[in-house]
Write a protein that holds these residues in place. Structure first.
Motif, PDB file in Angstrom:
ATOM      1  N   ALA A 180       3.060 -66.354  86.132  1.00 36.76           N
ATOM      2  CA  ALA A 180       4.367 -66.702  85.378  1.00 36.76           C
ATOM      3  C   ALA A 180       4.759 -68.174  85.768  1.00 36.76           C
ATOM      4  O   ALA A 180       5.404 -68.803  84.677  1.00 36.76           O
ATOM      5  CB  ALA A 180       5.496 -65.691  86.285  1.00 36.76           C
ATOM      6  N   LEU A 181       4.498 -68.869  86.755  1.00 28.27           N
ATOM      7  CA  LEU A 181       4.761 -70.118  87.015  1.00 28.27           C
ATOM      8  C   LEU A 181       4.084 -71.166  86.199  1.00 28.27           C
ATOM      9  O   LEU A 181       4.660 -72.087  85.631  1.00 28.27           O
ATOM     10  CB  LEU A 181       4.611 -70.457  88.535  1.00 28.27           C
ATOM     11  N   ALA A 182       2.850 -70.698  85.910  1.00 29.72           N
ATOM     12  CA  ALA A 182       1.951 -71.353  85.027  1.00 29.72           C
ATOM     13  C   ALA A 182       2.400 -71.377  83.566  1.00 29.72           C
ATOM     14  O   ALA A 182       2.473 -72.129  82.893  1.00 29.72           O
ATOM     15  CB  ALA A 182       0.302 -70.919  85.359  1.00 29.72           C
ATOM     16  N   ALA A 183       2.885 -70.000  83.244  1.00 32.37           N
ATOM     17  CA  ALA A 183       3.245 -69.904  81.975  1.00 32.37           C
ATOM     18  C   ALA A 183       4.627 -70.666  81.601  1.00 32.37           C
ATOM     19  O   ALA A 183       4.710 -71.235  80.489  1.00 32.37           O
ATOM     20  CB  ALA A 183       3.565 -68.229  81.343  1.00 32.37           C
ATOM     21  N   HIS A 184       5.379 -70.762  82.428  1.00 33.58           N
ATOM     22  CA  HIS A 184       6.540 -71.289  82.584  1.00 33.58           C
ATOM     23  C   HIS A 184       6.579 -72.971  82.502  1.00 33.58           C
ATOM     24  O   HIS A 184       7.082 -73.683  81.738  1.00 33.58           O
ATOM     25  CB  HIS A 184       7.657 -71.252  83.935  1.00 33.58           C
ATOM     26  N   THR A 185       5.294 -73.394  83.256  1.00 40.86           N
ATOM     27  CA  THR A 185       4.929 -74.631  83.182  1.00 40.86           C
ATOM     28  C   THR A 185       4.555 -74.981  81.860  1.00 40.86           C
ATOM     29  O   THR A 185       4.785 -76.416  81.194  1.00 40.86           O
ATOM     30  CB  THR A 185       4.129 -75.202  84.348  1.00 40.86           C
ATOM     31  N   ASP A 186       3.393 -74.679  81.364  1.00 44.26           N
ATOM     32  CA  ASP A 186       2.718 -74.994  80.367  1.00 44.26           C
ATOM     33  C   ASP A 186       1.798 -73.721  79.723  1.00 44.26           C
ATOM     34  O   ASP A 186       0.789 -73.529  80.389  1.00 44.26           O
ATOM     35  CB  ASP A 186       1.969 -76.036  80.373  1.00 44.26           C
ATOM     36  N   PRO A 187       2.236 -72.998  78.916  1.00 42.72           N
ATOM     37  CA  PRO A 187       1.404 -71.654  78.398  1.00 42.72           C
ATOM     38  C   PRO A 187      -0.157 -72.210  78.147  1.00 42.72           C
ATOM     39  O   PRO A 187      -0.922 -71.537  78.202  1.00 42.72           O
ATOM     40  CB  PRO A 187       2.135 -71.144  77.387  1.00 42.72           C
ATOM     41  N   PHE A 225      12.346 -63.847  79.045  1.00 40.86           N
ATOM     42  CA  PHE A 225      13.269 -64.392  79.808  1.00 40.86           C
ATOM     43  C   PHE A 225      13.035 -65.900  79.923  1.00 40.86           C
ATOM     44  O   PHE A 225      13.873 -66.689  79.546  1.00 40.86           O
ATOM     45  CB  PHE A 225      13.084 -63.988  81.412  1.00 40.86           C
ATOM     46  N   ASP A 226      11.855 -66.567  79.991  1.00 37.41           N
ATOM     47  CA  ASP A 226      11.670 -67.876  80.162  1.00 37.41           C
ATOM     48  C   ASP A 226      11.747 -68.573  78.945  1.00 37.41           C
ATOM     49  O   ASP A 226      12.284 -69.722  78.940  1.00 37.41           O
ATOM     50  CB  ASP A 226      10.025 -68.051  80.562  1.00 37.41           C
ATOM     51  N   GLY A 227      11.332 -68.016  77.614  1.00 38.73           N
ATOM     52  CA  GLY A 227      11.426 -68.691  76.312  1.00 38.73           C
ATOM     53  C   GLY A 227      12.492 -68.319  75.581  1.00 38.73           C
ATOM     54  O   GLY A 227      12.824 -68.759  74.602  1.00 38.73           O
ATOM     55  N   LEU A 228      13.250 -67.257  75.888  1.00 41.85           N
ATOM     56  CA  LEU A 228      14.119 -66.868  75.043  1.00 41.85           C
ATOM     57  C   LEU A 228      15.588 -66.644  75.678  1.00 41.85           C
ATOM     58  O   LEU A 228      16.684 -67.554  75.637  1.00 41.85           O
ATOM     59  CB  LEU A 228      13.914 -65.674  74.161  1.00 41.85           C
TER      60      LEU A 228
END
Length: 285
Positions: free
Chosen positions: A167-174, A232-235
């Motif tokens: 999740a942290l990696a996806a938040h930082t840069d998918p 949650f992170d992107g919307l």
């Protein structure tokens, strides 16, 4: 009143909640369904009420990847499509893992409504599951917003740590999520699936012990987990912040004083950390 209690945010909502008296029957039914399903009347659904098509589809949509656990249904068997076997319609990822991921990305984004409501939901969910709820939520990020779970691995199981790293990696840069990270997560979810299948109502069900069945379960889990994180992170986190959706504070107007419930049920250390992240404006900066 504790000095750690939730501070009110500055300013009014940019889009106010739509009162039930001004909504049509379908939207009011969605309000009732949201309150019944999620436990409280809430400003998420009432803000969506201005867009009726969104409000009337939001509850089943959100439940499908956040709260639903099943139901089970007979699908074509992954190993032999001419036969039928039981598979879930949702709930491939357990609720504890989901709440950890929701809380992590919401804290990273300093999204007030998600932080306040999912601190309450997450604390209740983790406590009910027998987990060290306060420690698990507290060490997701520190009071500056820096991820902190790697420094406290004793509070998490290995699948939690893999999911949180993902999740942290996806938040930082998918784009930066590697094939190796994805393969590691898939392997962990596969091990989790074996235990959940064997120890649950599917244990002993014909067709559930095949490699093809496990592949199907894990693919469902990956879709569910990635959709949850990026929803949650992107919307949703950004939507709450942009519209300045307020917590419910009035029994008369909102149907509940959520802030009073938050202050009474959330441990002090979590409230202090959350206040630090929400800052002087109450909106995260």
């Amino acid at each position: 009143m504790s000095t750690a209690d939730l501070k009110p945010p500055q300013g009014d909502p940019r889009v106010p909640p739509l009162a039930a008296a001004h909504a049509d029957g379908y939207v009011r039914a969605a309000y009732d369904l949201a309150a019944h399903t999620w436990g409280i009347p809430n400003n998420l659904i009432r803000t969506m009420g201005w867009l009726p098509a969104l409000a009337t589809t939001e509850v089943p949509y959100a439940n499908s990847f956040i709260f639903d656990d099943g139901p089970l249904a007979r699908w074509p068997s992954p190993a032999d499509p001419s036969a039928r076997t039981l598979l879930p319609y949702a709930g491939f990822v357990d609720r504890v893992t989901k709440e950890l991921l929701i809380n992590l990305v919401s804290l990273l984004n300093r999204s007030r409504y998600s932080i306040t409501h999912h601190t309450v939901i997450g604390y209740a969910t983790l406590t009910a599951a027998g987990e060290p709820a306060e420690e698990m939520l507290l060490h997701l990020v520190d009071s500056t917003g820096k991820p902190d779970f790697e420094a406290h691995p004793e509070h998490y199981r290995d699948p939690h740590l893999h999911a949180l790293r993902f999740a942290l990696a996806a938040h930082t840069d998918p784009h930066a999520v590697t094939d190796e990270q994805f393969a590691a997560l898939r392997a962990v979810l596969r091990d989790e699936a074996k235990g959940r299948i064997a120890g649950g109502p599917l244990g002993g069900e014909p067709g559930t012990s095949t490699e093809e069945y496990l592949d199907t379960w894990v693919n469902g889990a990956l879709v569910e987990l990635t959709w949850l994180v990026l929803h949650f992170d992107g919307l949703l986190n950004g939507w709450f912040t942009l519209l300045r959706v307020h917590d419910e504070t009035s029994v008369a107007a909102d149907g509940i004083d959520f802030v009073a419930h938050y202050n009474a049920t959330v441990p002090e250390r979590l409230k202090v950390r959350n206040n630090n992240l929400l800052g002087p404006t109450g909106w995260g900066r």
